[in-house]
Each structure stands twice: as structure tokens, then as C-alpha cells.
Design a protein around this motif. Structure first.
Motif, mmCIF file in Angstrom:
data_model
loop_
_atom_site.group_PDB
_atom_site.id
_atom_site.type_symbol
_atom_site.label_atom_id
_atom_site.label_comp_id
_atom_site.label_asym_id
_atom_site.label_seq_id
_atom_site.Cartn_x
_atom_site.Cartn_y
_atom_site.Cartn_z
ATOM 1 N N ARG A 4 77.345 51.603 36.896
ATOM 2 C CA ARG A 4 77.842 52.670 37.754
ATOM 3 C C ARG A 4 79.372 52.690 37.771
ATOM 4 O O ARG A 4 80.020 51.643 37.811
ATOM 5 C CB ARG A 4 77.320 52.469 39.174
ATOM 6 N N ASP A 5 79.908 53.896 37.736
ATOM 7 C CA ASP A 5 81.356 54.065 37.829
ATOM 8 C C ASP A 5 81.771 53.883 39.289
ATOM 9 O O ASP A 5 81.340 54.641 40.164
ATOM 10 C CB ASP A 5 81.744 55.452 37.315
ATOM 11 N N ARG A 6 82.610 52.886 39.544
ATOM 12 C CA ARG A 6 82.948 52.510 40.918
ATOM 13 C C ARG A 6 84.205 53.196 41.447
ATOM 14 O O ARG A 6 84.661 52.888 42.535
ATOM 15 C CB ARG A 6 83.165 50.989 40.986
ATOM 16 N N GLN B 98 83.493 55.109 44.767
ATOM 17 C CA GLN B 98 83.202 54.200 45.871
ATOM 18 C C GLN B 98 84.468 53.497 46.357
ATOM 19 O O GLN B 98 84.669 53.325 47.566
ATOM 20 C CB GLN B 98 82.155 53.172 45.436
ATOM 21 N N ARG B 99 85.324 53.093 45.407
ATOM 22 C CA ARG B 99 86.578 52.448 45.823
ATOM 23 C C ARG B 99 87.460 53.407 46.607
ATOM 24 O O ARG B 99 88.110 53.018 47.575
ATOM 25 C CB ARG B 99 87.312 51.920 44.579
#
Length: 485
Positions: free
Chosen positions: A439-441, A444-445
């Protein structure tokens, strides 16, 4: 199913593919013992020796030491006088020589036409794929024994006279009829071995309405945007872009670690070759494996998108698909970031996947110049204002707003037509292809930083309409993810 390869297009034994069939290739992974894999790698290396022998022969002709004869009879005579190349049979050796010959004459044809960038195939390779013709291999389907024990499918390959046949297990069966298989090809991909199974597939014509045209606009953000009449298909490439970005991030991290290790140094006059560290070889092998897996994921996503386009064409009974050719943007200077996006875009493979899929359902396809199609209003033909994926007509009498890629496909469909074919889109189907390995974080960051009331990370591709708000902020501070090409 992959499009036909260069060797798969050749008519072995003088037999051409019938008009109601097409040639297709299906790739499976080799699942064999270490001894069998070692022998298979030796065959591929023997093919590399054949490739080097042809290059040395041509270099001698360039130096004037022999005649410039690259016809088949002269090549076969020299091949017989040279002797066997390892365990390769005479026909396998001929196929390697023939592939080099086809590349040589294709380059000569392009240079004669004025393409001076075309270079002759004079670079030696250690590993070269090997092809077995029909009658020189035997396919064995997978079976399940009574106790529930599964027996893998396998292929049995012939070698030169006096050597035993090579049997390689395969990961799964191929989808073709056994009597339609024409050739198999042993291909190295990274540090793994694969078998390309080429067969003839019968064409299944789809129901068509004469004169019904569909426009297809290829791209990076949306691999395909297709419209026909008042219906459209929009294929999202977000998963493909995430796969590319995450792979690039991992590759840069591996390169930083590789830079601290001792790599091998090639030999030069007066100094022998220096071996690199074992850690460097291990990391380099992992990098090759990751690169090969990335290429397979992108290719699978392109074939999935091609199947979606073919399904849309079949449902709308289209008789001609006119697609845009983005060749004009490749030589345009647009900055380092955009240039990297364009040059990493597998536009030719993306196009071929659709064209070959349309051939299987007997639908014609035609390429055209797509210059200006994504910046023109399809309703009135006036110039339009672009803002992301939004296209607003600048004509005060029209003022229509379109999706930029769908508008491009509508303009492509109208190219070459005597009368306008534009219609208001009433139904647009949205689909997504590609799935990254993790997953590309970044999003979320960014959300975590926004809720904490601190500045967002520098690599977050997001923007907010207002200043950061605490956790559970007001609806006014909504988040919009910007499109990354």
C-alpha cells in the motif's frame, strides 16, 4: 495471453497461419530441479554463443576478410562447418541465426529509409532465448493421482543428436488446444526461466454494426478512455502508477545500498577481472528479480485493460476502433519529471495489447495522430481550457464541460469523418487495472500529520483547501488527492 513474439510470427516448416486464426503466446514459469535448470541455462548460454558467432562473422565482413553474404544458404553452410553449439540442435541454432538475420535486415531497411538512430544488432549477449519448432517438443498436461497428489505439467525438449531430452516442469497448463501449439520458447527473465507457448487461436467474430466507430485515447493517468456514441469507458491507471512509484522507491533504496558494496570490475589489457563481494551479487540478484516482477505486473495490467476495451467494443457492436498515436510527444522537452513519466510509459505494449485483442474478435483498428484532441471541445470544435482532467469549452455559445480523456476519445472518433459524430455521454463505465504489491502510505502519512496539526510530509502528493485542523476537523477543510501522472 501475450501478443506474438518475433519468432512466433515466423511460419515454421513453410506453413503460414490460416486467415481465420491468429498466433498467440502464453507464458508459464519453469518449475524444475536445480540440475534441470542448470542444463536449461546452459542451452540459453549456447544460444548466446551462436549469437556471438554471427556477430563475429559479420564483423569479419565489415573488415573485408570475407564477403558480405547474409543469405540463408551461406549462413547454414557456415553453421554446419562450424559444428554444434553445445547441446543445441541444428534447428534451434538456425532459429537463433534467423532472428539475428531478421534484426539485421530490418535495421538496414530503417537506415535506408532515413532513420539513422537504428543500430545493427552487433552487441553480444550471454543469454539468448531458444525456440523449438513443432515436432521437436512434447507437452504433458498436469494430472491429479488418486491419493490427491498433483503432477505438474511439463514440456520435453529435444537436444542435438547423442544428448538426452530435457524435461522441465511448468507452473500451470496452457489454455490452448494441444494440436494448435506450434512452438515453445525458453526465455530468461531476471534470474528466472519461463516458457512461451505459441499456438494458433481461432478468431471469434463479434457482432458488429457497420459504420459504428469507437475512439480510444491512450494515456498515463487513464490507460484507455473509449467512447462510442453516448457511452464511454474510463480505465484508471492509479494501481499501475502506484506500482511504478513504489518500485522506483525500492530500486533507489537498493541502489543506495549497492553503492556501499564492492562491485565486480571488468578486465582490461594488463589487468584481470576482479570479483565483487558476495553481498553485492546477492543484492544485484534481488534487484533483477524485482525489476522482472515489476515488468510482469505492468504487462498484466495492460492485458487486463485490453480485455476491458474488447468487452466494451463487443457490447456496443463497434466495427472500427480508431486509437490515438502519442508518438509526437516522445521527442518534446517537458522537464525532467514529465520526461521520465513519458519514457517509462510502455505505450507500444499498451497499444499492441489492445490491437491484438481486437484481432481475436475480428474488429478493425486504425491509428491516427492525436495532436490537439485533448484540448478541443468535441461538441463545437473550439479550443478548450484544461484544468487537470477537466476540459471547459472557451466558446461562449457552447461552454460545455467534459472529461479531458473522454473528450479526447470523442475527438479521435470524429477524425476523418464527413459528419460530426459527437453525442452527449449518458453512461460512463469506470474500471481500474493494476494492483501494487504494497500500500502507498503517502496519503496516510499526510492525514496523520494533518490531524496532529503539523506540516505535511514533503513527499505527500496531497493538498488541502484550508489550513490543517485537529482530529475530527470541520467539513470545510476537505482533502483532495491530486492526480499523479
Amino acid at each position: 495471453s501475450h501478443p506474438p513474439s518475433t519468432l512466433a510470427d515466423m511460419a515454421f516448416g513453410g506453413r503460414k497461419c490460416p486467415g481465420d486464426h491468429v498466433q498467440r503466446t502464453f507464458r508459464v514459469k519453469v518449475m524444475a530441479t536445480p540440475a534441470q535448470k542448470r542444463r536449461a541455462w546452459e542451452l540459453i548460454e549456447d544460444a548466446g554463443d551462436v549469437w556471438a558467432w554471427v556477430i563475429d562473422r559479420q564483423n569479419a565482413a565489415f573488415r573485408g576478410e570475407r564477403e558480405m553474404d547474409n543469405n540463408a544458404s551461406a549462413l547454414w553452410d557456415d553453421q554446419r562447418s562450424h559444428g554444434p553449439f553445445g547441446e543445441l540442435s541444428a534447428h534451434c541454432t538456425q532459429d537463433v541465426v534467423l532472428s539475428w538475420q531478421r534484426s539485421f535486415f530490418e535495421t538496414a531497411k530503417r537506415r535506408k529509409a532515413g532513420d539513422l538512430r537504428a543500430s545493427y544488432p552487433m552487441r553480444k549477449r550471454r543469454y539468448v532465448p531458444v525456440t523449438w519448432r513443432k515436432g521437436e517438443f512434447e507437452m504433458r498436461a498436469g494430472t491429479v493421482d488418486e491419493p490427491g497428489r498433483r503432477r505438474r505439467p511439463a514440456v520435453e525438449l529435444s537436444t542435438r543428436r547423442g544428448k538426452g531430452r530435457l524435461t522441465l516442469g511448468l507452473s500451470h497448463d496452457h489454455p490452448y488446444e494441444p494440436d494448435k501449439v506450434r512452438s515453445v520458447r525458453l526465455v530468461p527473465e531476471g534470474d528466472e526461466l519461463f516458457v512461451d507457448i505459441t499456438a494458433r487461436v481461432a478468431v471469434t467474430p463479434a457482432e458488429q454494426v457497420p459504420g459504428r466507430v469507437a475512439g480510444a485515447d491512450p494515456g498515463v493517468i487513464h490507460p484507455w478512455a473509449v467512447t462510442s456514441g453516448d457511452r464511454g469507458l474510463l480505465v484508471s491507471g492509479r494501481g499501475m502508477r502506484a506500482e511504478e512509484r513504489l518500485h522506483l522507491e525500492d530500486a533507489e533504496a537498493r541502489d543506495r545500498v549497492l553503492a556501499t558494496k564492492r562491485k565486480p570490475v571488468r578486465a582490461y589489457p594488463g589487468k584481470p577481472r576482479q570479483e565483487g563481494s558476495r553481498r553485492y551479487k546477492h543484492l544485484a540478484a534481488k534487484r533483477r528479480k524485482a525489476d522482472a516482477k515489476n515488468r510482469r505486473r505492468i504487462a498484466h495490467a495492460n492485458y487486463t485493460a485490453a480485455n476491458l476495451v474488447a468487452r466494451f467494443v463487443t457490447e456496443n457492436k463497434v466495427s472500427l476502433v480508431r486509437y490515438g498515436d502519442p508518438r509526437g510527444i516522445t521527442g518534446r522537452e517537458a522537464g525532467a519529471i514529465h520526461n521520465r513519466r513519458v519514457h517509462r510509459w510502455p505505450r507500444a505494449k499498451q497499444r499492441d495489447a489492445v490491437v491484438h485483442r481486437l484481432e481475436e474478435i475480428a474488429v478493425k483498428s486504425d491509428g491516427c495522430d492525436e495532436g490537439g484532441t485533448s484540448s478541443t471541445c468535441p461538441a463545437c470544435g473550439a479550443r478548450a481550457i484544461k484544468s487537470g482532467r477537466r476540459l471547459a469549452c472557451a466558446n461562449p455559445e457552447c461552454k460545455k464541460v467534459h472529461h479531458r480523456d473522454l473528450a479526447g476519445s470523442q475527438n479521435i472518433a470524429q477524425l476523418g469523418e464527413d459528419q460530426p459524430m459527437w453525442a452527449e455521454l449518458t453512461h460512463v463505465e469506470h474500471r481500474r487495472v493494476g494492483r501494487p504489491p504494497r500500500r502507498d502510505r503517502r496519503r496516510q502519512r499526510w492525514v496523520q500529520a494533518r490531524r496532529a496539526g503539523v506540516a505535511a510530509p514533503g513527499n505527500a502528493r496531497t493538498r488541502a483547501s484550508g489550513p490543517p485542523s485537529p482530529a475530527g476537523g470541520s467539513p470545510e477543510s476537505s482533502v483532495t488527492v491530486s492526480a499523479v501522472a
